[in-house]
Structure formats: C-alpha cells, structure tokens
Design an enzyme around this catalytic site. Structure first.
Site: not given
Length: 244
Positions: A10-11, A44-45, A172, A195-196, A198
């Site tokens: 994740d970014m 990533t989102g 994802k 971390d989230s 998503n």
C-alpha cells in the site's frame, strides 16, 4: 530464500511517510528484496497517474494495482484489467454528495474530479472509483446507509474519515490475485502490508498479512503481524524480519 515471492505495498500511510515520501530505509530494503528475487508491487487506492511516479522512483517495472483493484497493470505501459462502476450508480452517488454537502472525489478514465472541480458529464465517462470525505461520524454514517440502499458497491476506506467505492467484489485482493495469475504465483506466496480498510481483504488473503503501527484497529486485528509506523520505516522492518 524466503517462502514469499511477492510483496504488495500500500502507498499512503504505509510505503509513504506523512510527507508523501519514500524513506531511504524503505528504498534500501525494497532494493534488497528485489535483488533476492522478490517481485515488489504497488497496490493503491490512487489512480495510475498518481501512483506511477513512485513506481519509477523505486525502479518497479512489473505489475501494479491501482484504484483499489479497479485497474491491474501488467507493467507501467500495459493495462491488464479494468473494472468500471455503473454510470447510473455514479449519478446516484453524486446526488448523495449534494444532499449532504460533503466533499467528494471521483476517478474516471478521462479525468480526476472533486467537489471543487466537477466538470464531468457522468453518462459520457468511464468511472473507476468514487469517494467521500467527512469528519462528522453521523453524516458519514448516513452516507453509508444511502450507499447500502444503492447496492452493488464495494465500500472501504483509506482513512477513518473517508469512504471509497468500487464495483461490488472489486478490491485490492482481487487485483493481487490477478497479478498472481499473471506471474504464476499463489496468494500463499504473497506478503501484503497496509493501514486502512481498503487493505483488509488482501491482508486476510495473503500468506503473510502485515499492518502498520499507524493502521486502523480492524486492520491490526486481522493482520498476522504489526510493524512500525509509516514514519518509522515499517515496510523496511517487514522486509528484513520476514522476507530476507
């Protein structure tokens, strides 16, 4: 050699520190992982345009997952899969944003829009993701209720104060599964970190799922391990402890 062959990063809130930078510590660890034969991908989102500069900075030339799995790229020049939201649902989500006077944003193939910059003609564009931001828990809850009534939507977040929307069943984890199929790997060979919400599905479905020290509680509870925060080079910790 590690049992793991793919590292999914994740970014925001994970690879990137609060200044939107990749630390030297994380860069060195990623370089060592790639030298050891690990494929490293960004998941990533963000849309492609906002993600690819970081891939280039890190020398990543392979697959990438963008807009929460809405797009899967074979490499930075070749699209593999794309999943679109129904335009009628985007219209309904736009109307919800007006009803609650909330900040929102949306990704289409043609452009990136938000509350201040809304020049889109919904029925003429191809929509990848919609999102809302509101720090009022009550208002955010009402928006969630409206989204459930619309139906057919995948609801996650990338911060406690936002809601991110993709087509139902697209996230994802589906994106990383597609990458695994491209590379001849299984999800057991994947290490994922985020971390989230998503990141939740891919963390749960990977061989090793890691949460950042700054992750939301639900992500920490679902993860196999918890590492340092995004400002403390948690990605580097993950690589050195569990992959090298």
């Amino acid at each position: 050699m590690s049992q793991y062959a793919l590292l999914e990063l994740d970014m925001d809130g994970t690879l990137l520190d609060d200044e939107q930078r990749v630390s030297d510590e994380n860069k060195r660890a990623i370089e060592e992982a790639m030298r050891a034969g690990v494929t490293v991908i960004l998941s990533t989102g963000r849309g492609f345009v906002n993600a690819v500069p970081y891939a280039e900075e890190l020398g990543l030339t392979g697959p990438m997952v963008t807009v929460n799995g809405g797009e899967v790229w074979k490499n930075p020049n070749e699209l593999h899969l794309r999943h679109l939201l129904e335009r009628s649902k985007v219209q309904q989500m736009y109307e919800v944003s007006q009803k609650y006077d909330t900040w929102f944003w949306a990704y289409s193939i043609q452009g990136i829009y938000n509350k201040e910059k809304w020049t889109a003609v919904i029925e003429k564009e191809d929509w990848l993701k919609f999102g809302y931001y509101n720090e009022d828990d009550e208002v955010r809850g009402k928006i969630m209720d409206e989204l459930h009534q619309i139906g057919g939507l995948e609801l996650t977040n990338s911060s406690p104060y936002n809601i991110e929307i993709n087509p139902l069943g697209i996230h994802k984890a589906t994106g990383v599964q597609s990458v695994c199929e491209l590379l001849g790997l299984s999800m057991d060979q994947v290490v994922s970190i985020g971390d989230s919400l998503n990141d939740l599905a891919v963390i749960q479905q990977s061989g090793l799922g890691a949460a950042m020290g700054n992750a939301q509680d639900a992500v920490k509870e679902a993860a196999d391990v918890v590492v340092a925060t995004n400002n403390e080079h948690g990605v580097a910790e993950l690589i050195y402890k569990y992959m090298l």
